[in-house]
Design a protein around this motif. Structure first.
Motif, PDB file in Angstrom:
ATOM      1  N   SER A  51       0.798  -1.225   0.000  1.00 56.38           N
ATOM      2  CA  SER A  51       0.000   0.000   0.000  1.00 56.38           C
ATOM      3  C   SER A  51       0.830   1.274   0.000  1.00 56.38           C
ATOM      4  CB  SER A  51      -0.917   0.010   1.235  1.00 56.38           C
ATOM      5  OG  SER A  51      -1.850  -1.037   1.189  1.00 56.38           O
ATOM      6  N   VAL A  52       1.924   1.277   0.756  1.00 56.42           N
ATOM      7  CA  VAL A  52       2.662   2.518   1.000  1.00 56.42           C
ATOM      8  C   VAL A  52       3.104   3.228  -0.275  1.00 56.42           C
ATOM      9  CG1 VAL A  52       4.719   3.510   2.063  1.00 56.42           C
ATOM     10  CG2 VAL A  52       3.376   1.814   3.311  1.00 56.42           C
ATOM     11  N   PRO A  53       3.750   2.543  -1.231  1.00 57.49           N
ATOM     12  CA  PRO A  53       4.183   3.273  -2.432  1.00 57.49           C
ATOM     13  C   PRO A  53       3.015   3.809  -3.250  1.00 57.49           C
ATOM     14  CG  PRO A  53       4.578   0.914  -2.687  1.00 57.49           C
ATOM     15  CD  PRO A  53       4.217   1.139  -1.255  1.00 57.49           C
ATOM     16  N   GLY A  54       1.901   3.088  -3.264  1.00 52.21           N
ATOM     17  CA  GLY A  54       0.742   3.570  -3.999  1.00 52.21           C
ATOM     18  C   GLY A  54       0.117   4.791  -3.359  1.00 52.21           C
ATOM     19  N   VAL A  55      -0.028   4.758  -2.045  1.00 51.55           N
ATOM     20  CA  VAL A  55      -0.578   5.913  -1.331  1.00 51.55           C
ATOM     21  C   VAL A  55       0.333   7.127  -1.524  1.00 51.55           C
ATOM     22  CG1 VAL A  55      -1.155   6.854   0.935  1.00 51.55           C
ATOM     23  CG2 VAL A  55      -1.797   4.495   0.373  1.00 51.55           C
ATOM     24  N   THR A  56       1.632   6.898  -1.495  1.00 58.71           N
ATOM     25  CA  THR A  56       2.586   7.980  -1.718  1.00 58.71           C
ATOM     26  C   THR A  56       2.384   8.622  -3.086  1.00 58.71           C
ATOM     27  OG1 THR A  56       4.233   6.919  -0.288  1.00 58.71           O
ATOM     28  CG2 THR A  56       5.047   8.554  -1.864  1.00 58.71           C
ATOM     29  N   ASP A  57       2.125   7.791  -4.102  1.00 51.45           N
ATOM     30  CA  ASP A  57       1.916   8.319  -5.457  1.00 51.45           C
ATOM     31  C   ASP A  57       0.585   9.049  -5.587  1.00 51.45           C
ATOM     32  OD1 ASP A  57       4.358   7.489  -6.329  1.00 51.45           O
ATOM     33  OD2 ASP A  57       3.634   5.871  -7.628  1.00 51.45           O
ATOM     34  N   VAL A  58      -0.433   8.616  -4.845  1.00 46.54           N
ATOM     35  CA  VAL A  58      -1.707   9.345  -4.857  1.00 46.54           C
ATOM     36  C   VAL A  58      -1.505  10.726  -4.248  1.00 46.54           C
ATOM     37  CG1 VAL A  58      -4.070   9.434  -3.965  1.00 46.54           C
ATOM     38  CG2 VAL A  58      -3.155   7.267  -4.789  1.00 46.54           C
ATOM     39  N   VAL A  59      -0.861  10.773  -3.090  1.00 42.59           N
ATOM     40  CA  VAL A  59      -0.604  12.041  -2.410  1.00 42.59           C
ATOM     41  C   VAL A  59       0.252  12.967  -3.285  1.00 42.59           C
ATOM     42  CG1 VAL A  59       0.579  13.116  -0.438  1.00 42.59           C
ATOM     43  CG2 VAL A  59      -0.854  11.086  -0.092  1.00 42.59           C
ATOM     44  N   GLY A  60       1.198  12.381  -4.036  1.00 43.09           N
ATOM     45  CA  GLY A  60       2.075  13.173  -4.889  1.00 43.09           C
ATOM     46  C   GLY A  60       1.500  13.523  -6.244  1.00 43.09           C
ATOM     47  N   GLY A  61       0.297  13.025  -6.549  1.00 41.38           N
ATOM     48  CA  GLY A  61      -0.343  13.348  -7.817  1.00 41.38           C
ATOM     49  C   GLY A  61       0.152  12.536  -8.997  1.00 41.38           C
ATOM     50  N   GLN A  62       0.882  11.455  -8.738  1.00 49.38           N
ATOM     51  CA  GLN A  62       1.352  10.604  -9.837  1.00 49.38           C
ATOM     52  C   GLN A  62       0.238   9.719 -10.401  1.00 49.38           C
ATOM     53  OE1 GLN A  62       3.758  11.117  -7.142  1.00 49.38           O
ATOM     54  NE2 GLN A  62       4.433  12.635  -8.642  1.00 49.38           N
ATOM     55  N   ILE A  63      -0.696   9.304  -9.542  1.00 50.44           N
ATOM     56  CA  ILE A  63      -1.871   8.565  -9.993  1.00 50.44           C
ATOM     57  C   ILE A  63      -3.105   9.227  -9.398  1.00 50.44           C
ATOM     58  CG2 ILE A  63      -0.657   6.375 -10.296  1.00 50.44           C
ATOM     59  CD1 ILE A  63      -1.927   5.421  -7.659  1.00 50.44           C
ATOM     60  N   ALA A  64      -4.255   8.956 -10.012  1.00 55.18           N
ATOM     61  CA  ALA A  64      -5.480   9.642  -9.607  1.00 55.18           C
ATOM     62  C   ALA A  64      -6.040   9.125  -8.298  1.00 55.18           C
ATOM     63  CB  ALA A  64      -6.527   9.500 -10.711  1.00 55.18           C
TER      64      ALA A  64
END
Length: 328
Positions: A191-204
């Motif tokens: 979960s952690v890398p995905g949540v990080t990318d959501v927060v960073g705007g890399q994925i929707a």
């Protein structure tokens, strides 16, 4: 691949075995709890907090050792459990996906989810959540809003999950399929890398255990639009469920449960069940699980076996509808 008929017949047999056996069991000196994911993950916290509370019970003289056998979505730990001596000295904590969903995905699992294991007790419930980050406009406040936005912005219409073939992966897939929206899946390793990318705007967006969103949601770094429980998460009471928003088919309450090797004496299983359920009533255990968005909840072995069977039957046609296999 195990068939529905074989699964049902074996489940009935496993439940019957739980009624047989000795009336007393000698305490295990020091049990080992296997867990198929890394230290620090939510299920690992379940295993460790319960491990600390079972000493001095009819099941165990000392607290348990937790051994993380991470990899293959929890399958490595269950394969190790299959080979363990059936004396109660080794249990495995596993999410239900490894025994109820994986049989529909993998033609060769390395274990038979019914005939190789005995359910001991459910330990914790988790609700999954759908969250969006800064890539999605602040005007998107509900699941229907998100679907409308995704349909209008197909290039950015994606969602992450902690793994391909995980329950969150399938929740997102069903959301898209059932509503005619092409939501592209982005699998992560946890979960952690995905949540990080959501927060960073890399994925929707991302679908993952809702506990992984709590801190960021409260800080305003992402917005949880829905949770998957039959009721609102006590940790995100401001967030409506999928069912409340018109998507009852996405109601999913995934559990972590303890398994013993097949042929473990019924008296040993009963002693382990009692110790685990006693630990789950400890306020410090309840609080520790709550920090990561988990609800402490025990069960009888029979209730766990029935839930496993129910989830197996539910997810078979859904996995087929999604069209996902291990080779996908």
């Amino acid at each position: 691949m195990i068939t529905r008929r074989q699964f049902v017949q074996a489940s009935m047999g496993a439940a019957a075995l739980g009624l047989l056996g000795q009336t007393q069991a000698q305490p295990v000196e020091q049990p080992k709890f296997l867990y198929g994911f890394p230290p620090g993950s939510s299920g690992d916290i379940v295993a460790r907090r319960i491990a600390e509370r079972i000493a001095g019970t009819p099941y165990a003289r000392n607290q348990a050792i937790v051994e993380n056998k991470a990899g293959a979505g929890g399958r490595i730990a269950l394969e190790a459990l299959r080979q363990a001596t059936p004396d109660g000295a080794t249990l495995c904590l596993s999410p239900f996906s490894a025994t109820s969903v994986y049989p529909h995905i993998y033609t060769r699992l390395g274990y038979d989810p019914v005939n190789d294991f005995l359910p001991v007790s459910i330990a914790a419930l988790m609700f999954h959540g759908l969250a969006v980050g800064p890539l999605v406009p602040a005007s998107v406040k509900s699941v229907k809003d998100y679907l409308a936005w995704a349909k209008a912005h197909p290039k950015d219409a994606n969602y992450g999950s902690p793994a391909a073939g995980s329950t969150p992966h399938f929740i997102g897939a069903l959301l898209g399929l059932n509503n005619g929206v092409d939501l592209k899946h982005v699998p992560y390793r946890g979960s952690v890398p995905g949540v990080t990318d959501v927060v960073g705007g890399q994925i929707a967006s991302m679908v993952t255990p809702s506990g992984d969103f709590i801190a960021h949601h409260r800080a305003g770094k992402l917005r949880v639009l829905a949770t998957s429980g039959s009721r609102r998460s006590p940790f995100l009471p401001d967030v409506p469920t999928f069912a409340e928003q018109g998507f009852p088919e996405l109601t999913v309450e995934e559990w972590f449960g303890f398994y013993a090797p097949a042929r473990t004496p019924a008296a040993v299983v009963a002693a382990a069940n009692a110790a685990i359920n006693q630990a789950l009533k400890d306020q410090s255990v309840i609080d520790a699980l709550g920090i990561v968005g988990l609800i402490a909840q025990g069960s009888t072995p029979q209730e766990m076996a029935a839930s496993q069977k129910q989830e197996f039957e539910r997810w078979g046609p859904l996995v087929k509808k999604i069209g996902f296999t291990a080779e996908s």
